[in-house]
Scaffold this active site. Structure first.
Site, PDB file in Angstrom:
ATOM      1  N   CYS A 234       0.890  -1.173   0.000  1.00 22.20           N
ATOM      2  CA  CYS A 234       0.000   0.000   0.000  1.00 22.20           C
ATOM      3  C   CYS A 234       0.919   1.211   0.000  1.00 22.20           C
ATOM      4  CB  CYS A 234      -0.915  -0.011   1.205  1.00 22.20           C
ATOM      5  SG  CYS A 234      -1.889  -1.538   1.388  1.00 22.20           S
ATOM      6  N   ALA A 235       1.435   1.582  -1.152  1.00 22.30           N
ATOM      7  CA  ALA A 235       2.677   2.351  -1.238  1.00 22.30           C
ATOM      8  C   ALA A 235       2.540   3.861  -1.095  1.00 22.30           C
ATOM      9  CB  ALA A 235       3.386   2.040  -2.560  1.00 22.30           C
ATOM     10  N   GLY A 238       4.641   7.406  -0.693  1.00 24.98           N
ATOM     11  CA  GLY A 238       5.904   7.005  -1.286  1.00 24.98           C
ATOM     12  C   GLY A 238       7.180   7.264  -0.510  1.00 24.98           C
ATOM     13  N   ASN A 239       7.107   7.903   0.651  1.00 22.59           N
ATOM     14  CA  ASN A 239       8.341   8.165   1.403  1.00 22.59           C
ATOM     15  C   ASN A 239       9.027   6.871   1.828  1.00 22.59           C
ATOM     16  OD1 ASN A 239       8.421  10.950   1.271  1.00 22.59           O
ATOM     17  ND2 ASN A 239       7.200  11.237   3.111  1.00 22.59           N
ATOM     18  N   LYS A 240       8.225   5.899   2.301  1.00 22.47           N
ATOM     19  CA  LYS A 240       8.820   4.622   2.702  1.00 22.47           C
ATOM     20  C   LYS A 240       9.407   3.909   1.492  1.00 22.47           C
ATOM     21  CE  LYS A 240       5.493   4.042   6.488  1.00 22.47           C
ATOM     22  NZ  LYS A 240       4.579   5.124   6.038  1.00 22.47           N
ATOM     23  N   ASP A 258      -0.991   0.630  -5.253  1.00 26.02           N
ATOM     24  CA  ASP A 258      -1.948   1.504  -4.592  1.00 26.02           C
ATOM     25  C   ASP A 258      -3.154   1.640  -5.503  1.00 26.02           C
ATOM     26  OD1 ASP A 258      -1.602   3.465  -1.980  1.00 26.02           O
ATOM     27  OD2 ASP A 258      -3.136   4.165  -3.375  1.00 26.02           O
ATOM     28  N   ARG A 263      -3.086   9.584  -5.944  1.00 25.27           N
ATOM     29  CA  ARG A 263      -1.988   9.365  -5.004  1.00 25.27           C
ATOM     30  C   ARG A 263      -0.783   8.751  -5.712  1.00 25.27           C
ATOM     31  NH1 ARG A 263      -2.939   8.628   0.597  1.00 25.27           N
ATOM     32  NH2 ARG A 263      -1.986   6.569   0.598  1.00 25.27           N
ATOM     33  N   ASP A 305       1.990  -1.235   4.889  1.00 24.13           N
ATOM     34  CA  ASP A 305       1.539  -0.094   5.689  1.00 24.13           C
ATOM     35  C   ASP A 305       0.138   0.269   5.188  1.00 24.13           C
ATOM     36  OD1 ASP A 305       2.556   2.123   7.647  1.00 24.13           O
ATOM     37  OD2 ASP A 305       1.589   3.218   6.025  1.00 24.13           O
ATOM     38  N   CYS A 359       0.020   4.085  11.274  1.00 25.70           N
ATOM     39  CA  CYS A 359       0.157   5.326  12.044  1.00 25.70           C
ATOM     40  C   CYS A 359      -1.059   5.464  12.959  1.00 25.70           C
ATOM     41  CB  CYS A 359       0.319   6.541  11.126  1.00 25.70           C
ATOM     42  SG  CYS A 359      -0.972   6.734   9.886  1.00 25.70           S
TER      43      CYS A 359
END
Length: 460
Positions: A234-235, A238-240, A258, A263, A305, A359
């Site tokens: 679930c990208a 994109g920071n990860k 995604d 997004r 995530d 989160c």
């Protein structure tokens, strides 16, 4: 659409209940999601103050074509934000005509309430407490630069480098132009909470990634070596993904999924700016990806995530009235999806290591999901005990939950987060029956010694 118009559109959408603040931000055509999100949250936080100042100054009466939500965003930027530094265009000129009156009304409001600071004008529940004092974390993108060069650049700009932090206390004490190297992550710089780097040339060039420390941990703990095949289930945003690419040194393959086209488009821009070349983006639901597809036969690492309540995000309380605890119905729906995604990920045949993260602060989305997935895996996977010195562990709801990590502003000076690391249990491979029947038994060393001793005895 520019930043201020996009922020005004989001505020109007929230007021009309067209969606959540976060959802409206991500569906906006404005590319810099984080900058837009920060501006909208802060404008909303000061909403009552801005309404009072705008009304007292007669701004909407003087500028009849100026929409109320846009006026609120612009006045926030003028009085409480950056003050249109380096931009603003026609809005800067328009507000400039009323600047003196607006500033006078803000000063009058402070005198009337007997306060001296802007934040003291807020209602008690909206004032920035410890959560708003979380440091500014900045990850150095090693695909484009190195830590030493980034540090030197900041030093030339007048920042004072304090070396590697010895603990969380050093991060909490940061002030002014000082910055540190995080004690845990080797490419993470730490600045005081108020530091704004959205317009910094290194950030705009993709040399820096503005990413909370807790958000960096999933990729760091996944730790795929260069050349690996990785799924980011679930990208977006994109920071990860960009951190995984940096760990891979752009060698190997990332399959990033995604469902949201907008997004993904924003993510493609982010990855291009970060210099990521090993990632294949796909507008797909991860649950529809077949583990038996040969394209993913070499995938040994998965980062999951999934969508969550976001109850650990520092600005979540600004989105939803009545606090940051989601309803039971929403939690049930989210946890159901999260569990399906996690159990699906664990069925990929070559998978060796998986990191599950949210989160969220809610047990239903964290420990409960992990516990059920472990039960369904029938012993094929175990939780890895990671970062033993990390101060905030999983809730003791099942045996081994202490191997999970939690994060919060109060305990780790980060956003609220949850992380669990799964690893495949290596089972001893049984010897095939045919091999067992035909293989010659190994000689017994004790028997050999006895025979040698007997032979020696008969020769004397």
């Amino acid at each position: 659409m520019g930043l201020y118009a996009a922020a005004a559109a989001v505020l109007a959408g929230v007021e009309r209940r067209q969606g959540s603040l976060k959802g409206l931000v991500y569906s906006s055509s404005f590319q810099n999601v984080k900058q837009l999100y920060a501006l909208v949250c802060e404008t909303q936080r000061y909403s009552a103050v801005l309404d009072s100042v705008i009304a007292s100054a007669g701004l909407l009466r003087a500028e009849k074509k100026l929409r109320p939500h846009l006026a609120k965003v612009l006045v926030y930027e003028l009085l409480l934000g950056k003050g249109f530094r380096g931009g603003g265009g026609r809005w800067k000129a328009l507000l400039g005509r009323h600047q003196a009156r607006l500033r006078a009304e803000l000063a009058r409001l402070k005198v009337h309430r007997g306060v001296s600071r802007n934040e003291d004008l807020l209602e008690e529940g909206s004032r920035p407490g410890q959560a708003f004092q979380v440091p500014r974390f900045v990850r150095v993108n090693t695909l484009k630069t190195c830590l030493e060069d980034a540090i030197d650049y900041f030093k030339r700009q007048g920042f004072s480098y304090q070396g590697r932090a010895s603990g969380l206390e050093d991060l909490q004490a940061l002030k002014g132009q000082h910055f540190l190297l995080d004690p845990l992550l080797p490419e993470l710089l730490v600045f005081p909470a108020q530091t704004d780097l959205h317009e910094h040339p290194l950030y705009r060039a993709g040399h820096l990634i503005l990413q909370d420390k807790a958000s960096c941990l999933p990729a760091m703990l996944l730790a795929p070596p260069p050349g690996s095949h990785v799924i980011d289930a679930c990208a977006a945003p994109g920071n990860k993904t960009s951190y995984v690419a940096a760990l891979l040194k752009n060698q190997g393959k990332i399959f990033a999924f995604d469902q949201d086209a907008k997004r993904l488009a924003a993510m493609a821009t982010l990855l291009a700016r970060a210099g990521v070349s090993c990632c294949e983006l796909a507008e797909k639901d991860f649950l529809t990806i077949s583990p038996s597809d040969q394209r993913y036969s070499q995938v040994q690492y998965i980062l999951l995530d999934p969508s969550c309540s976001g109850s650990g995000m520092l600005s979540r309380q600004l989105e939803e009235q009545g606090g940051c605890t989601p309803s039971k119905e929403r939690l049930h729906a989210l946890a159901g999806f999260q569990q399906r995604a996690l159990c699906h990920a664990l069925t990929f045949p070559s998978l060796q290591r998986l990191v599950y993260s949210t989160c969220s602060l809610c047990q239903e989305e964290n420990e409960d999901v992990v516990s059920k997935a472990l039960q369904q895996s029938s012993g094929a996977f175990r939780l890895v005990p990671v970062l033993p010195s990390w101060p905030h562990r999983g809730l003791s709801t099942f045996p081994g939950a202490e191997h999970c990590l939690r994060a919060s502003p109060e305990t780790t000076f980060t956003c609220g987060f949850f992380i669990a690391v799964f690893e495949r249990v290596e089972m001893p491979s049984p010897v095939p029956q045919a091999e067992a029947l035909t293989s010659e038994p190994a000689p017994n060393p004790a028997l050999k010694r006895k025979r040698r001793c007997k032979a020696a005895g008969t020769s004397t």
